[in-house]
Design a protein around this motif. Structure first.
Motif, short mmCIF file in Angstrom:
data_model
loop_
_atom_site.label_atom_id
_atom_site.label_comp_id
_atom_site.label_asym_id
_atom_site.label_seq_id
_atom_site.Cartn_x
_atom_site.Cartn_y
_atom_site.Cartn_z
N GLN A 12 0.82 -1.22 0.00
CA GLN A 12 0.00 0.00 0.00
C GLN A 12 0.85 1.27 0.00
OE1 GLN A 12 -0.71 -2.69 1.81
NE2 GLN A 12 -2.93 -3.03 1.94
N ASP A 16 2.52 5.60 -6.42
CA ASP A 16 1.62 5.37 -7.55
C ASP A 16 1.89 6.38 -8.64
OD1 ASP A 16 -1.03 3.55 -7.83
OD2 ASP A 16 -1.21 5.37 -9.03
N ARG A 18 -0.09 6.83 -11.55
CA ARG A 18 -1.20 7.15 -12.44
C ARG A 18 -1.69 8.59 -12.30
NH1 ARG A 18 -3.85 1.46 -10.86
NH2 ARG A 18 -2.67 2.09 -9.03
N ILE A 20 -3.74 9.96 -10.12
CA ILE A 20 -5.18 10.14 -9.86
C ILE A 20 -5.46 10.14 -8.36
CG2 ILE A 20 -7.46 9.09 -10.17
CD1 ILE A 20 -6.46 8.04 -12.87
N ASP A 21 -5.87 11.32 -7.84
CA ASP A 21 -6.35 11.38 -6.46
C ASP A 21 -7.63 10.57 -6.33
OD1 ASP A 21 -4.37 13.27 -5.69
OD2 ASP A 21 -5.61 14.92 -6.45
N ILE A 22 -7.76 9.83 -5.22
CA ILE A 22 -9.00 9.09 -4.98
C ILE A 22 -9.86 9.90 -4.02
CG2 ILE A 22 -9.98 7.00 -3.96
CD1 ILE A 22 -7.79 5.41 -5.23
N ASP A 23 -11.11 10.22 -4.44
CA ASP A 23 -11.99 11.06 -3.63
C ASP A 23 -12.25 10.44 -2.27
OD1 ASP A 23 -13.50 13.17 -5.77
OD2 ASP A 23 -12.65 11.37 -6.64
N LEU A 56 -7.47 9.98 -0.67
CA LEU A 56 -6.14 9.41 -0.85
C LEU A 56 -5.41 10.16 -1.96
CD1 LEU A 56 -4.42 6.84 0.14
CD2 LEU A 56 -5.12 5.84 -2.04
N PRO A 57 -4.25 10.76 -1.66
CA PRO A 57 -3.56 11.55 -2.70
C PRO A 57 -3.01 10.65 -3.80
CG PRO A 57 -2.23 11.43 -0.68
CD PRO A 57 -3.55 10.79 -0.36
N HIS A 58 -2.78 11.25 -4.95
CA HIS A 58 -2.42 10.49 -6.16
C HIS A 58 -1.13 9.71 -6.02
CE1 HIS A 58 0.75 13.35 -7.36
NE2 HIS A 58 -0.05 14.27 -6.85
N TYR A 59 -0.22 10.14 -5.12
CA TYR A 59 1.10 9.51 -5.06
C TYR A 59 1.15 8.29 -4.13
CZ TYR A 59 0.98 12.89 -1.25
OH TYR A 59 0.60 13.61 -0.16
N GLU A 60 0.02 7.97 -3.48
CA GLU A 60 -0.01 6.78 -2.62
C GLU A 60 -0.81 5.66 -3.28
OE1 GLU A 60 -1.36 7.60 1.34
OE2 GLU A 60 0.19 9.12 1.69
N LYS A 61 -0.26 4.45 -3.25
CA LYS A 61 -0.92 3.34 -3.94
C LYS A 61 -2.20 2.90 -3.23
CE LYS A 61 -0.16 -1.29 -5.90
NZ LYS A 61 -0.83 -1.01 -7.16
N GLY A 62 -2.15 2.85 -1.88
CA GLY A 62 -3.33 2.33 -1.19
C GLY A 62 -3.46 2.84 0.23
#
Lengths: 279, 279, 279, 279
Positions: A12, A16, A18, A20-23, A56-62
């Motif tokens: 995790q 990352d 991609r 893409i920030d996860i809302d 979750l900010p775009h630079y963290e996978k999980g």
């Protein structure tokens, strides 16, 4: 010998690419026993269905899913509005997130007396609570009740020589708080007094006569119910007790196999809460 | 001045000419808060969905629905097997009936520790209880649990170079008691130990490694789950701890959009309970 | 002699004094058979659950519920995007409204071949469509699919000596169209190709080996699924094929009794569609 | 090169030592489009939820799940009672089983005209079918409908100065066939004519006046509905058109938040069908 967490890779935490920030990411459909303080004193022991999420900010996978459950298990023996805030704070801290969301629904049970005989019993109401806490301390809340009540059709009463079709209706009220705590019971009262008649757990014959005649004397279209509730909620909006409301009524028509529905929405829901109702 | 019940006609008590005994009549879908004693001590506060019914002889037009709610409200502050008996006795008395039925379902919450880190949390299990009391004192009971657990496919494991599909399964166990009380927790234990692996509320990485490998080491078809549970229940049947059992597993297949299902049923369900599952 | 409508008072048409515009009023939970054109030709016969609503100005007491059903029954023998427009136009005309809403959900069935043996069968996908038409001709649409697929946990795979937990996931995609028609099948394709593996109606052993290994070779967190779907949808947003998207994944974790969830939302949903998801 | 099935071990075919026959094993919760012949001609295209199961002898480890889907996909383009027999025959053959079970439920849509204006629309009814075929050719069937209708309370009418509470009721009828085919439509007719009033998709004001007065003129307790339906079904039982029936009514009381319920059951259900309703 069992492995220790420190020896196991933490996928995790890998970066990352991609962009893409996860809302919102987290856990959903947790069933959990809670105890909720009631307006008239005491607690209501009940069972909630709970979801918790963070951004979750775009630079963290999980994210770390187990930490949501740890934050919940440590905090909610007796859940109250202040405790929801504690769970959200703990989520921000444990997961180093910008925004944390908690969403739950549960039945509450309130004492209701029959209108004539005064025989008392418990009646169930479906409640909901959505809270959002940001790292800067902004805390936003929506409180929700679903109240079943009776509706009697004014058109059917007017055009018929006798009788009038009536049915159970489900009235939903959602309000965004404006600092001040809004009791579920206050919203339940608003829904019940604006239906053709409230429901009761126990009705003897004198009570049944009362509620039958009360509904006939007080016919309401689905439009009337949402407008009459809206009149009460607009007063709360003007007084700045709330910042937003939504009211709907869904009438389970006794003459059709489909329902009649209406809703009125006023005020500002706010961007913090926009993502909640999509799935 | 309000009317008194004695002045209002009692339509339900008028004679009926159709000559048809009604097997069961009463109230259903009541939601009610209950507290249930746990095997390891203490109580589980939860919310039940309850139905209560009585038999009605052909010469009576109707039953008195309000009395069901009165019997419930007076009795079930803390519901326990002996209290269900009390509610049923009260129904027989208040409604002058030959047979009374009570049927309820509710989640219970049991503490579960992660297999390696021992982090503890609550896990939910769906329970049910059906009781039938006759005027002659015959009392018959069926106890039911629905336990979610993990299943890993032996075929997928055997034929694949690596990996194996696995999924959540819902294991249902129903037993008819033989006098002795059967704890829900005993049935939960039987279901969990016969799946590929139990579920847990909190799993850190060392725990996740443990349950992943445990399931892979312990593959089970849906047929294996119901047979392994049946072996345990057959022992209870031979020991006359129970008079009947039903076990099913429904596997929410991770490779299909439909489920795999199996059931085994043994012993005598008895005519008293035959009408329960039809609607 | 039966009464004629002209002799019966029309309560709905009486003026209203409360001064409250109703955002949406109409009928809901109608089940209706429909036939939907498929991307690859032919029609899918299926059953929809439909709601239809209009706005109601403050000076009118009620809408005319029967006209919704008349508009539907006349129009939707074979429902297609252009027919939804016709129903909405008819609602505006029959009810003299400013805005008309139609919301429906239904399963579609698409042929899927097993990856090795090529045995073909039908797989079901849940679809939805929301359309809003205003009197000035503005027409806005949201298309939605819910696709079940398999997800395999990258963490479980990495830390375990063998195996990896996997499960069914429900991937939801919603897009707001930008003029151009978006096929449900295009969104289904996006969801399936970004999961660990798609589901299949029929799998023989060589197929089961294939999908087991395919999922193990292609592990995805719930975060990965929504990000990978989002990458595809962002391309459509950039190309102005769509104006908005929402993607979520809900993983029915095989090691827990709760679910893992994530969502990403981008673009402009637009005020016309804001009221849909509240009840 | 892909593996061939003949090279992959067949775990399901390995012998089992636990000595436990499995009553029923197979696939459940399959959604599938079907077309059903109607009594008055034509077909009803609809969507079914289907389960299929076979018995499994103690010495076989597992059944072959893919064969169920193959039997279904080959047979049910247009499902009719004779086609269910074909699917069951195919299951016996493909799986070399002693007994095969098929269970499905689906809505059907029937045209209904408003009682005064004669405006026609489609109304939905939930149907079910359970079939069991044994190797010796014994074929047993249960047909089921769930019909929503209006009920008006005789007690409320009698004791009140005006009005009477009424509500939607769900009437369930199940019959075991006696050779002769029983149409779903025949059972729907029985349910509708024994309620206080049938439901309609479209009602203009003269129709609404008619159904309001019709229900008031025709009050029925939940006990009356099941007894009046039972009178009709007892006649079919005496005529040996059916071997068994079950009728229940669940009234969604407009004055309570719980339901009123009654059922009557007569005749012989038969051991072949006993396992169906347990899960």
């Amino acid at each position: 010998m069992q492995p220790r967490a420190s020896h196991l890779p933490d996928i995790q935490k890998t970066p990352d690419e991609r962009g893409i920030d996860i809302d919102e990411v987290g856990v959903s459909n947790i069933r959990y026993p809670i105890a909720f303080p009631l307006r008239d004193g005491g607690f209501c022991h009940t069972v909630a269905t709970i979801s918790m999420r963070v951004s979750l900010p775009h630079y963290e996978k999980g994210t770390h899913m187990s930490r949501f459950m740890i934050a919940l298990q440590e905090k909610v023996d007796v859940l109250s509005p202040s405790r929801v805030f504690d769970v959200l704070s703990e989520l921000l801290r444990l997961l180093d997130a910008d925004t944390a969301y908690l969403d739950m629904s549960f039945p509450i049970f309130l004492k209701r007396e029959a209108p004539v005989t005064r025989l008392a019993g418990l009646l169930d109401f479906e409640c909901g609570f959505k809270g959002v806490l940001k790292k800067d301390g902004t805390y936003d809340k929506v409180v929700e009740v679903r109240v079943n009540a009776a509706s009697l059709c004014p058109c059917s009463k007017e055009i018929s020589a006798y009788g009038a079709h009536n049915q159970r209706s489900r009235i939903t009220i959602k309000v965004r708080e404006h600092g001040e705590l809004i009791w579920f019971e206050d919203l339940v009262d608003i829904a019940e007094r604006n239906a053709s008649c409230a429901l009761f757990p126990i009705l003897k014959r004198p009570d049944e006569k009362f509620v039958t005649e009360r509904a006939y004397d007080n016919p309401k279209f689905v439009e009337d119910i949402v407008r009459d509730v809206a009149v009460d909620l607009l007063a709360m909006l003007r007084d700045e007790r709330i910042r937003y409301f939504f009211v709907s009524s869904n009438n389970f028509e006794s003459i059709h196999n489909h329902d009649a529905y209406a809703h009125v929405e006023r005020g500002e829901l706010g961007s913090l809460l926009s993502g909640f109702s999509h799935d």
